[in-house]
Write an enzyme that holds these catalytic residues in place. Structure first.
Site, PDB file in Angstrom:
ATOM      1  CG  LEU A 196      -1.937  -1.077   1.408  1.00 14.28           C
ATOM      2  CD1 LEU A 196      -2.616  -0.961   2.770  1.00 14.28           C
ATOM      3  CD2 LEU A 196      -2.980  -1.026   0.300  1.00 14.28           C
ATOM      4  CG  ASP A 197       0.394   4.412  -2.846  1.00 14.53           C
ATOM      5  OD1 ASP A 197       1.229   3.628  -3.336  1.00 14.53           O
ATOM      6  OD2 ASP A 197      -0.478   5.002  -3.511  1.00 14.53           O
ATOM      7  CE  LYS A 198       5.678   8.694   4.775  1.00  7.48           C
ATOM      8  NZ  LYS A 198       6.754   9.696   4.625  1.00  7.48           N
TER       9      LYS A 198
END
Length: 328
Positions: A140-142
């Site tokens: 998942l993106d940050k």
């Protein structure tokens, strides 16, 4: 093959036309496809003494050679980072990743990642699928919160990876977007690839875009914003962020694909709602639910990650604004 150190593979007829990273992972049992891809990109694995891309199509007779780094010295040390565990058994762990946490170490993020916390919680993860991404099946993106699956042994990693590759894993997100989405549900089918100019961004106008499909339905409407439930049929990098921006409803808090835009117009009396939306500290995107088959028992699994506090608080304040306007 199953070892550390140097290796050489002569591609046979069965390897022909396969991706390089797939061939390497098939021949080396200590090397997952994602780890092979990382080694190929950094030049640690080459073909006939030439650096290639992970997607290079292997030819029969190609000599693939390289080196698997030693597992004796892990790339990162365990850190006692609290984890919000949604499910765990001897084979997998599903974590509710908070916004702001990077999944695995990378330049600029060498501590405090999910991997650091996982290695402390599950020491046996070290070496499963690569030192940099032990047990990591997807990411998942940050600044995206929510459910992420981690394999606790190599067999689970391989079986889960096959489910993702076959698109049998269902991922459902909650996304707060700018504007009033006109219809109750819809589908976005636009290719996603590397931006032709800004190489750190993705775009629907990339000349090498790959097919991408996003389904959505409206869950709730607010002043100048709409909460969507989003289903991904493909898993391209930044897919939801790019697709929402492409239909002129970028994510609230989006700092990349909505930069420099004014996605909604302020109407008289709507300043409070606009202020709330503009103050969002990160993209309002949450991996709410993930469905898959257990890698050991093959039983259907569905794990839900509760909405994070920052997103829940924003929705609550937007509802209060709407209620106040209705009473006037």
């Amino acid at each position: 093959m199953c070892f550390e150190g140097e290796f050489a593979i002569t591609a046979g007829a069965s390897d022909a036309a396969q991706r390089l990273d797939v061939v390497v992972a098939a021949h080396l049992t200590d090397c997952s496809r994602s780890y092979a891809s990382l080694l190929i990109q950094t030049g640690r694995i080459q073909v006939c003494n030439q650096k290639k891309k992970p997607g290079y199509r292997v030819r029969a007779g190609d000599v693939i050679h390289g080196e698997l780094p030693s597992r004796e010295e892990p790339a990162c040390d365990p850190e006692p980072i609290p984890l919000d565990i949604l499910f765990e058994d001897a084979h997998i762990i599903v974590v509710n990743k908070p916004a702001g946490m990077v999944v695995h170490p990378a330049p600029g993020n060498t501590t405090g990642t999910l991997v650091h916390g996982l290695l402390y919680h599950c020491p046996a993860l070290g070496g499963i699928g690569g030192d940099m991404r032990p047990g990591i099946v997807h990411r998942l993106d940050k600044d995206t919160s929510g459910a992420i699956i981690v394999a606790k042994h190599r067999s689970a990693l391989e079986r889960l990876s096959r489910q993702f590759k076959a698109r049998k894993v269902k991922k459902r997100y909650l996304a707060l977007v700018y504007g009033c989405v006109a219809t109750a549900h819809g589908r976005i089918s636009l290719p996603v690839g590397r931006h032709p100019v800004h190489r750190k961004k993705m775009s629907v106008f990339s000349p090498k875009g790959r097919p991408a499909e996003t389904l959505w339905r409206v869950k709730e409407r607010f002043r100048h914003a709409t909460l969507l439930e989003v289903d991904l049929k493909t898993g391209r990098t930044h897919q939801i962020r790019v697709h929402c921006a492409a239909i002129h409803h970028p994510l609230v808090g989006e700092a990349v694909y909505a930069a420099g835009r004014k996605p909604v117009r302020t109407r008289k009396g709507d300043a409070e709602a606009m202020t709330l939306l503009g103050a969002a500290a990160r993209q309002m995107l949450h991996a709410h639910q993930i469905e898959f088959k257990h890698p050991e028992t093959d039983a259907p699994m569905s794990v839900t990650a509760p909405m994070p506090e920052d997103m829940r608080a924003l929705l609550g304040r937007l509802s209060d604004v709407a209620a106040d306007r209705a009473e006037r």
